[in-house]
Write a protein that holds these residues in place. Structure first.
Motif, PDB file in Angstrom:
ATOM      1  N   HIS A 391       0.810  -1.223   0.000  1.00 14.15           N
ATOM      2  CA  HIS A 391       0.000   0.000   0.000  1.00 14.15           C
ATOM      3  C   HIS A 391       0.842   1.271   0.000  1.00 14.15           C
ATOM      4  O   HIS A 391       0.278   2.375  -0.059  1.00 14.15           O
ATOM      5  CB  HIS A 391      -0.928   0.009   1.217  1.00 14.15           C
ATOM      6  N   LEU A 392       2.162   1.142   0.081  1.00 17.28           N
ATOM      7  CA  LEU A 392       3.011   2.327   0.064  1.00 17.28           C
ATOM      8  C   LEU A 392       3.096   2.853  -1.360  1.00 17.28           C
ATOM      9  O   LEU A 392       3.378   2.102  -2.289  1.00 17.28           O
ATOM     10  CB  LEU A 392       4.414   1.966   0.568  1.00 17.28           C
ATOM     11  N   PRO A 393       2.821   4.140  -1.562  1.00 14.60           N
ATOM     12  CA  PRO A 393       2.883   4.685  -2.927  1.00 14.60           C
ATOM     13  C   PRO A 393       4.299   4.613  -3.495  1.00 14.60           C
ATOM     14  O   PRO A 393       5.282   4.516  -2.760  1.00 14.60           O
ATOM     15  CB  PRO A 393       2.415   6.141  -2.741  1.00 14.60           C
ATOM     16  N   VAL A 394       4.370   4.706  -4.809  1.00 10.56           N
ATOM     17  CA  VAL A 394       5.648   4.582  -5.494  1.00 10.56           C
ATOM     18  C   VAL A 394       6.624   5.662  -5.047  1.00 10.56           C
ATOM     19  O   VAL A 394       7.807   5.399  -4.801  1.00 10.56           O
ATOM     20  CB  VAL A 394       5.437   4.640  -7.023  1.00 10.56           C
ATOM     21  N   TRP A 395       6.107   6.888  -4.910  1.00 13.26           N
ATOM     22  CA  TRP A 395       7.006   7.973  -4.505  1.00 13.26           C
ATOM     23  C   TRP A 395       7.549   7.741  -3.090  1.00 13.26           C
ATOM     24  O   TRP A 395       8.682   8.123  -2.779  1.00 13.26           O
ATOM     25  CB  TRP A 395       6.295   9.324  -4.579  1.00 13.26           C
ATOM     26  N   GLY A 396       6.731   7.090  -2.232  1.00 10.26           N
ATOM     27  CA  GLY A 396       7.198   6.779  -0.886  1.00 10.26           C
ATOM     28  C   GLY A 396       8.312   5.742  -0.902  1.00 10.26           C
ATOM     29  O   GLY A 396       9.303   5.863  -0.172  1.00 10.26           O
ATOM     30  N   LYS A 397       8.155   4.716  -1.737  1.00 12.26           N
ATOM     31  CA  LYS A 397       9.196   3.696  -1.854  1.00 12.26           C
ATOM     32  C   LYS A 397      10.489   4.294  -2.399  1.00 12.26           C
ATOM     33  O   LYS A 397      11.586   3.969  -1.945  1.00 12.26           O
ATOM     34  CB  LYS A 397       8.720   2.565  -2.765  1.00 12.26           C
TER      35      LYS A 397
END
Length: 740
Positions: A391-397
């Motif tokens: 559920h972590l957005p791409v920008w967060g990863k």
């Protein structure tokens, strides 16, 4: 016929009941501490249909002795060298956890109607995890070979030290019943002086003495001498105004620096086990079922607070220190229990009569529940990570990947060393000067001013004079080394460094605010909140003052001439020039294994065993008695009870351990603590001595090549024919043990 003293009969009841309960808990595979608490409940006043203790005051004496030996044993496992070895990651994570849980505990205590001092004690209790419970859970779940367990155990080492300091701070706050900056600052400085003095003694005197007499010392004599030294330090600490627990911990940490530390731990262990059992049994005696029934809601709320708070702050702290999200979540979820230090803090509050009477049974109940939950929380960390990762957005990863990718290189370790040394020396000098100025002011100048200009006007004049003297020192304390070449290089390198550097600057700012706040509160007798606001404004004003900056720089030059030696000559080996940042091989870590007498490894050479080829792991150290063989060669043979240090990834080490266990070859011994080798990485560039050479050509008895990253390609355990190219990132185990 004479009758037995109540002390003997009570001790007999305690040991018999505790023994029976422990057998039951061993069969149920439950933690030892829980068994002791249950035994205490059975022998306490709450259970009347079974033989109970007749005189609890005598048991309290035994319990106090138990605390002393428990802290002594913790000190033996601590040692100042181990504190240095746990690294910046464990320290950053521990500070994050303790500060976060202290805040949550204090807020929760206030919301539940506890007094301010009780809420502070509650925050201290909730911030301390259990070394014994965590280690047992890792051992039972066969996780000691995992990398995250080393991080967790490092955090627990730092927590032990923080817990001892917390005992002193809480004692000071309890004695004053309110926040008094000068009193607290004075106690902390007194504590630092006490620790520094005995650290010098431990480093220079005690190990030398032990080495000279060890050939005359049997186990029996060593036990008597060790316990005697422990109780002697307890007496010294108490007479110096500290707790007996601090004295015991200090002596344990001093003996941990000696060559006989492992032998002392072994001979002291039975004594520690006996009296620690009595202490934990006395904790169980404090349980009142009626109190638990009446406070079931606070107990459940505090339990949820510990589980959620430790998981969050543990994960955030480890993540902040530069570890990947998966490792951070596994570490945070492993710390979700209330440990034995909480009982010591609770006992302190009861003995000082500053905490609410029902807090003790509440914290015991919370400890019992969270202890039972510990294995389940460790198992839950894996699915929790998968859920967050999904559920972590791409920008967060991507942000996390960029933050974590900054592994500290060998070159930058030198920068960190110079920067930290300069900051510590500078801040220490200015801090001592500030405290000296404040002491002189309040003992001499302020009474003189009040004698000629009493009241508020005198206080205002005194404050202006004092702040005028302190301002250049405070400015230097905040700004010193913030614009140094080392600081700029580390700041520009990666986000991990920026987090650590910002924390260092923040610590210096907090020190300055504390100093100003203590002066304001002392002079004008204002509330702590108002004093904090005034201190913030004053520190902000002096920070941006050009006049103070100029004066401070003049003073700084004089300080550096007096207290700082000449800068170290810049040395840089070509081997470590241009070290790059990487994460693909950063999960490599070391684990110790002990070769058993019936092992199939015994009598065979490392070349024959071919661990590198079969399991993709490397033997980097062999410990044999007092001898240590770094980077052993292929013709080195293994003998019974050799301690081998193995490097690999979590997966490789797990396969290696399972294979050895099936063959009854070697037994795992936990995360490695060898000081003669370390894992490092270097980047091959046009200045590197590795460029154009093969693995076989650079192979030596001082290093083992673990792997090479070339772009997105990762080559583990490269063959001797592998040729290094520009841009390669080489992971290796290097030996840095000084020749004897």
């Amino acid at each position: 016929m004479s009758e037995l003293a109540p002390l003997i009969t009570d001790l007999g009841i305690i040991l018999v009941v505790a023994g029976c309960v422990m057998i039951l808990f061993k069969w149920l595979k439950q933690p030892v501490i829980l068994g002791y608490i249950v035994a205490g409940f059975i022998t306490g006043p709450s259970v009347s249909f079974l033989p109970t203790v007749s005189d609890t005051s005598d048991i309290k004496i035994w319990a106090d002795i138990g605390v002393i030996f428990l802290l002594f044993a913790m000190g033996l496992e601590f040692s100042f060298r181990k504190l240095l070895n746990v690294g910046l990651s464990a320290m950053v994570a521990t500070v994050t956890i303790v500060c976060g849980m202290m805040f949550l505990g204090y807020v929760a205590g206030n919301m539940m109607g506890f007094s301010h001092i009780t809420s502070l004690f509650l925050g201290g209790m909730l911030s301390m995890s259990s070394t014994a419970i965590v280690f047992k859970a890792f051992n039972d779940m066969n996780l000691l070979q995992q990398k995250f367990t080393g991080i967790v155990l490092g955090i627990l080492v730092v927590e032990d030290l923080v817990g001892v300091v917390m005992l002193v701070v809480l004692s000071t706050l309890a004695a004053s019943s309110q926040f008094e900056g000068t009193a607290l600052l004075g106690s902390l400085m007194k504590l630092v002086s006490f620790l520094v003095f005995w650290s010098v003694l431990g480093i220079y005197l005690l190990p030398t003495l032990i080495n000279r007499i060890k050939r005359f010392v049997s186990d029996e004599i060593l036990l008597v001498v060790s316990l005697g030294l422990c109780l002697l330090m307890v007496m010294i600490a108490v007479r110096a105004g500290f707790s007996s627990a601090l004295g015991a911990f200090v002596m344990g940490s001093l003996l941990a620096e000696t060559s006989e530390s492992e032998r002392i731990s072994r001979v002291v262990q039975p004594v520690k086990d006996l009296f620690a059992a009595v202490f934990f049994v006395s904790v169980g005696m404090m349980i009142d079922p009626m109190v638990i029934r009446d406070y079931i809601v606070p107990i459940l709320l505090l339990t949820l607070l510990v589980l959620a708070g430790q998981s969050f702050f543990g994960t955030f702290g480890v993540l902040l220190s530069g570890q990947p999200l998966k490792l951070a979540m596994k570490s945070g979820f492993s710390l979700t229990q209330v440990g034995e230090f909480a009982f010591i803090i609770a006992s302190l509050g009861v003995s000082l009569k500053v905490t609410d009477t029902h807090l003790y049974p509440i914290i015991v109940a919370v400890s019992v529940i969270t202890t039972f939950c510990t294995p389940y929380m460790i198992r839950f960390s894996e699915p929790a990570y998968r859920f967050v990762d999904r559920h972590l957005p791409v920008w967060g990863k991507q942000a996390l990947s960029r933050y974590v990718s900054g592994s500290i290189s060998e070159k930058h370790q030198n920068d960190w060393h110079r920067l930290l040394r300069g900051m510590i020396v500078g801040v220490s000098v200015y801090l001592v000067l500030c405290i000296g100025v404040i002491v002189i002011f309040f003992s001499k100048i302020h009474p003189f001013i009040q004698g000629h200009l009493p009241g508020l006007q005198g206080d205002l004049l005194g404050a202006l004079i004092l702040l005028a003297v302190l301002s250049p020192l405070l400015w230097a304390m905040v700004v010193k080394k913030n614009h140094s070449p080392e600081f700029r290089r580390l700041w520009a390198d990666n986000l991990v460094n920026r987090g650590a550097l910002s924390s260092l600057v923040l610590i210096k700012i907090i020190l300055c605010i504390t100093i100003v706040m203590s002066v304001v509160v002392r002079l004008f007798n204002v509330a702590s909140g108002l004093g904090l606001v005034i201190a913030l404004l004053v520190v902000a004003g002096l920070y941006f003052s050009k006049r103070i900056r100029k004066r401070s720089l003049e003073i700084e030059e004089q300080f550096e001439a007096n207290f700082q030696g000449p800068d170290e000559e810049k040395k840089s080996s070509s081997l470590f020039d241009g070290v790059g940042d990487t994460t693909s091989l950063s999960d490599l870590h070391a684990v110790d294994f002990t070769v058993q007498p019936n092992s199939v490894c015994v009598g065979k050479t490392l070349k024959t065993l071919a661990f590198r080829t079969r399991y993709r792991v490397n033997i980097i150290t062999i410990g044999r008695g007092d001898a240590v063989i770094d980077i052993p060669q292929g013709d080195e043979m293994l003998y019974p009870y050799d301690k081998i240090t193995v490097v690999g990834t979590d997966e490789d080490l797990s396969q290696f351990a399972r294979a050895l266990e099936q063959k009854e070859a070697c037994a795992g011994g936990g995360t490695s603590s060898r000081k003669g080798t370390r894992i490092t990485n270097v980047c091959v560039d046009e200045h590197s001595s590795l460029l154009g050479k093969s693995v076989g050509e650079v192979k030596s008895d001082r290093a083992i090549i673990l792997g090479v990253e070339r772009g997105k390609e990762v080559v583990k355990n490269p063959s001797p024919a592998f040729v290094f190219q520009s841009g390669d990132i080489v992971w290796m185990v290097a030996s840095f043990r000084k020749p004897v």
